[in-house]
Motif scaffolding. Structure first.
Motif, mmCIF file in Angstrom:
data_model
loop_
_atom_site.group_PDB
_atom_site.id
_atom_site.type_symbol
_atom_site.label_atom_id
_atom_site.label_comp_id
_atom_site.label_asym_id
_atom_site.label_seq_id
_atom_site.Cartn_x
_atom_site.Cartn_y
_atom_site.Cartn_z
ATOM 1 N N LEU A 175 3.215 9.066 8.312
ATOM 2 C CA LEU A 175 1.896 8.696 7.799
ATOM 3 C C LEU A 175 0.856 8.754 8.914
ATOM 4 O O LEU A 175 1.169 8.507 10.079
ATOM 5 C CB LEU A 175 1.927 7.271 7.238
ATOM 6 C CG LEU A 175 2.773 7.063 5.996
ATOM 7 C CD1 LEU A 175 2.892 5.593 5.672
ATOM 8 C CD2 LEU A 175 2.143 7.798 4.826
ATOM 9 N N GLY A 176 -0.364 9.083 8.525
ATOM 10 C CA GLY A 176 -1.469 8.908 9.444
ATOM 11 C C GLY A 176 -1.987 7.488 9.267
ATOM 12 O O GLY A 176 -2.113 7.014 8.135
ATOM 13 N N SER A 205 0.829 -1.213 0.000
ATOM 14 C CA SER A 205 0.000 0.000 0.000
ATOM 15 C C SER A 205 0.863 1.263 0.000
ATOM 16 O O SER A 205 0.406 2.333 -0.361
ATOM 17 C CB SER A 205 -0.936 -0.002 1.216
ATOM 18 O OG SER A 205 -0.210 0.326 2.382
ATOM 19 N N LEU A 206 2.137 1.129 0.388
ATOM 20 C CA LEU A 206 3.004 2.312 0.476
ATOM 21 C C LEU A 206 3.600 2.715 -0.867
ATOM 22 O O LEU A 206 4.120 3.818 -1.004
ATOM 23 C CB LEU A 206 4.148 2.062 1.465
ATOM 24 C CG LEU A 206 3.709 1.730 2.882
ATOM 25 C CD1 LEU A 206 4.915 1.620 3.785
ATOM 26 C CD2 LEU A 206 2.753 2.781 3.416
ATOM 27 N N LEU A 207 3.528 1.821 -1.844
ATOM 28 C CA LEU A 207 4.134 2.145 -3.142
ATOM 29 C C LEU A 207 3.451 3.334 -3.809
ATOM 30 O O LEU A 207 4.046 4.054 -4.585
ATOM 31 C CB LEU A 207 4.107 0.923 -4.071
ATOM 32 C CG LEU A 207 5.182 -0.114 -3.760
ATOM 33 C CD1 LEU A 207 4.996 -1.337 -4.643
ATOM 34 C CD2 LEU A 207 6.577 0.473 -3.964
ATOM 35 N N GLY A 208 2.184 3.556 -3.486
ATOM 36 C CA GLY A 208 1.482 4.718 -4.027
ATOM 37 C C GLY A 208 1.781 5.992 -3.251
ATOM 38 O O GLY A 208 1.168 7.013 -3.492
ATOM 39 N N GLU A 209 2.717 5.907 -2.310
ATOM 40 C CA GLU A 209 3.106 7.029 -1.460
ATOM 41 C C GLU A 209 1.897 7.730 -0.829
ATOM 42 O O GLU A 209 1.675 8.935 -0.998
ATOM 43 C CB GLU A 209 3.963 8.020 -2.254
ATOM 44 C CG GLU A 209 5.198 7.331 -2.784
ATOM 45 C CD GLU A 209 6.242 8.305 -3.281
ATOM 46 O OE1 GLU A 209 5.968 9.515 -3.311
ATOM 47 O OE2 GLU A 209 7.326 7.830 -3.631
ATOM 48 N N PRO A 210 1.113 6.969 -0.071
ATOM 49 C CA PRO A 210 -0.060 7.551 0.581
ATOM 50 C C PRO A 210 0.345 8.417 1.770
ATOM 51 O O PRO A 210 1.482 8.335 2.252
ATOM 52 C CB PRO A 210 -0.826 6.316 1.067
ATOM 53 C CG PRO A 210 0.246 5.317 1.338
ATOM 54 C CD PRO A 210 1.294 5.557 0.291
ATOM 55 N N LYS A 211 -0.605 9.216 2.232
ATOM 56 C CA LYS A 211 -0.392 9.984 3.462
ATOM 57 C C LYS A 211 -1.189 9.402 4.618
ATOM 58 O O LYS A 211 -0.899 9.660 5.767
ATOM 59 C CB LYS A 211 -0.784 11.442 3.229
ATOM 60 C CG LYS A 211 0.135 12.128 2.238
ATOM 61 C CD LYS A 211 -0.173 13.589 2.084
ATOM 62 C CE LYS A 211 0.874 14.222 1.173
ATOM 63 N NZ LYS A 211 0.498 15.576 0.785
ATOM 64 N N VAL A 212 -2.223 8.659 4.261
ATOM 65 C CA VAL A 212 -3.018 7.973 5.286
ATOM 66 C C VAL A 212 -3.175 6.512 4.859
ATOM 67 O O VAL A 212 -3.487 6.237 3.700
ATOM 68 C CB VAL A 212 -4.410 8.632 5.461
ATOM 69 C CG1 VAL A 212 -5.333 7.751 6.286
ATOM 70 C CG2 VAL A 212 -4.289 10.008 6.100
ATOM 71 N N VAL A 213 -2.924 5.616 5.795
ATOM 72 C CA VAL A 213 -3.114 4.191 5.521
ATOM 73 C C VAL A 213 -4.153 3.647 6.499
ATOM 74 O O VAL A 213 -4.060 3.897 7.708
ATOM 75 C CB VAL A 213 -1.791 3.401 5.698
ATOM 76 C CG1 VAL A 213 -2.018 1.919 5.448
ATOM 77 C CG2 VAL A 213 -0.731 3.920 4.750
ATOM 78 N N MET A 214 -5.142 2.947 5.959
ATOM 79 C CA MET A 214 -6.161 2.338 6.812
ATOM 80 C C MET A 214 -5.937 0.830 6.854
ATOM 81 O O MET A 214 -5.814 0.191 5.804
ATOM 82 C CB MET A 214 -7.549 2.651 6.272
ATOM 83 C CG MET A 214 -7.828 4.146 6.239
ATOM 84 S SD MET A 214 -9.550 4.525 5.947
ATOM 85 C CE MET A 214 -9.715 4.103 4.214
ATOM 86 N N LEU A 215 -5.873 0.308 8.045
ATOM 87 C CA LEU A 215 -5.599 -1.122 8.220
ATOM 88 C C LEU A 215 -6.797 -1.763 8.911
ATOM 89 O O LEU A 215 -7.156 -1.386 10.036
ATOM 90 C CB LEU A 215 -4.347 -1.314 9.082
ATOM 91 C CG LEU A 215 -3.081 -0.597 8.600
ATOM 92 C CD1 LEU A 215 -1.956 -0.751 9.623
ATOM 93 C CD2 LEU A 215 -2.646 -1.149 7.245
#
Ligand SMILES: Nc1ncnc2c1ncn2[C@@H]1O[C@H](COP(=O)(O)OP(=O)(O)OP(=O)(O)O)[C@@H](O)[C@H]1O
Length: 325
Positions: A235-236, A198-208
Motif C-alpha cells: 500500500l501507499g 480502512s483496509l476492508l475496502g482493499e484500498p491502494k492508498v491509505v491516508m492517516l
C-alpha cells in the motif's frame, strides 16, 4: 500540543530532493530528482500523483501549485507547520474538498475526485484523527460498520468475526478479543482497529491523519508497526504527523508543506532534523533550531558532535523521543 514554528525566510536545504517531479512526469521512478530507485522502497510508477494542485477558502490560499507522488509500498510523511495545508491536501485527495486547479493522476490516468465516493472507488482510504469508532459496539461491528456481511436478511456474524480475526492476525494487531466493545481498548488499539477497518475496502492508498497523536510510547509503536505492515502489503501510505520521531522512524520520504506550497521532498535515509526543521519553518535560525543546537551541544559536551549542519541533531537520534515538529 504542537509548537508554532512560523519563522519567515528561506533556506538552502542540502538534503532536499526537490519537488516531486515536473508536470507530466507521473511515471518517473520515485518521482524525485534525487532518490535512489535501486535501494528505495516504493520504486516504480506512482499510484497517486498530484501536480499543481491549488485550493482557496475565501481569502485564504490554502494550497498553491502543490505536487505530491505516492508509490505502492511507500510511506510518505506529509509535514508542515500549523496551517501549512496538510489537512487541505488530504481533503483534496479524499474527495472532501475538491481542488480549484491542478491535476490528479491515479495509476497513470487523470482523474477527478469530487466526492468521497470517488476516492473510495479508486482505492483511497482515509483514517481521520477523530477515529469515528462506535464505542458501544465491539471490534467486529466497528470493522464492518456500513458494510456488514449478510446471509439472506440476517447479519453473517460468524463470517464477519472470521474475517475480522483473519485481518487483524495478518496485520499483527493485538487486541484481547474481537468481541469486546472498542470503548475498552487502549488508544493505540483503537487506532489500529480504525486503520484496519480502512483496509476492508482493499484500498491502494491509505491516508492517516495524526495516527499517533495523544498516544504513549508503546501505543505509538503499535501503530507504527501497523504502518509498516501496510507498506509490506504494497500500500501507499500518506502519513500526516507533527511528530518528528514517528516520521523519521516509519516514512520513506518526507514531503514538507509550507504556507500552502511544497517546500521540499526528503529521503528519510539522508535528511537531518535540522534540514527538516529548516524546511518546515522556512529558516535555519529560529527558536527551535537554536534550542536543538543548544541541546545537542549539551549532550555532546562540545557542539561539534551534532554533525555539520550548524550543530543540529542527526536524523534518527533517540534522545528526543516524542519531540514535536
Ligand atoms: N474550511 C476552511 N475555511 C477557511 N479557511 C480554511 C478552511 N480550512 C482550512 N483553512 C485555512 O487553510 C489553511 C491551511 O489549513 P490546513 O488545515 O490545511 O493546515 P494544516 O497544515 O492541516 O494545519 P494543522 O497542522 O494546524 O492541522 C489555513 O490558513 C487554514 O486557516
Amino acid at each position: 500540543m504542537t509548537d508554532t514554528l512560523g519563522t519567515p525566510g528561506d533556506s538552502g536545504e542540502p538534503g532536499k530532493l526537490g519537488k516531486p517531479g515536473s508536470a507530466g512526469d507521473a511515471g518517473t521512478p520515485r518521482g524525485t530528482s534525487g532518490g535512489n530507485p535501486g535501494e528505495a522502497r516504493g520504486a516504480g510508477a506512482p499510484v497517486l500523483s498530484l501536480r499543481g494542485v491549488s485550493k482557496r477558502y475565501g481569502a485564504v490560499q490554502a494550497l498553491s501549485d502543490v505536487d505530491l507522488d505516492v508509490h505502492p509500498g511507500e510511506v510518505v510523511a506529509l509535514v508542515g507547520d500549523n496551517g501549512a495545508g496538510k489537512s487541505t491536501l488530504i481533503k483534496v485527495i479524499a474527495g472532501v474538498g475538491p481542488p480549484d486547479g491542478g491535476r490528479i493522476t491515479w495509476e497513470g490516468r487523470q482523474v477527478a475526485i469530487p466526492r468521497p465516493h470517488e476516492a473510495q472507488s479508486l482505492g483511497i482510504a482515509t483514517v481521520y484523527q477523530d477515529l469515528a469508532l462506535c464505542d458501544n459496539l465491539d471490534v467486529v461491528a466497528n470493522l464492518f460498520l456500513g458494510r456488514e456481511l449478510r446471509r439472506g436478511l440476517l447479519l453473517d456474524e460468524v463470517g464477519m468475526e472470521k474475517q475480522a480475526t483473519e485481518l487483524l492476525t495478518t496485520l499483527s494487531v493485538k487486541i484481547p478479543s474481537v468481541r469486546i466493545p472498542v470503548a475498552s481498548l487502549s488508544g493505540g488499539q483503537r487506532q489500529t482497529v480504525a486503520i484496519s477497518r480502512s483496509l476492508l475496502g482493499e484500498p491502494k492508498v491509505v491516508m492517516l491523519d495524526e495516527p499517533t497523536a495523544a498516544l504513549g510510547v508503546e501505543q505509538t509503536a503499535q501503530v507504527l508497526d501497523l504502518i509498516e505492515r501496510l507498506r509490506e502489503r504494497g500500500l501507499g501510505v500518506i502519513l500526516i504527523s507533527h511528530n518528528m520521531d514517528d516520521v523519521l522512524a516509519v516514512a520513506d520520504r518526507i514531503a514538507v508543506l509550507r504556507l500552502g506550497r511544497n517546500n521540499g521532498v526528503f529521503d528519510v535515509r539522508t535528511v537531518t532534523r535540522e534540514e527538516l526543521l529548516a524546511a518546515i519553518t522556512g529558516a535555519t535560525d529560529n527558536a527551535v533550531s537554536r534550542r536543538q543546537a543548544r541541546k545537542s551541544g549539551e549532550q555532546g559536551g562540545g557542539g561539534q558532535d551534532g554533525g555539520e549542519q550548524g550543530g543540529g541533531e542527526q536524523s534518527g537520534g533517540a534522545q528526543d523521543r516524542g519531540e514535536q515538529l
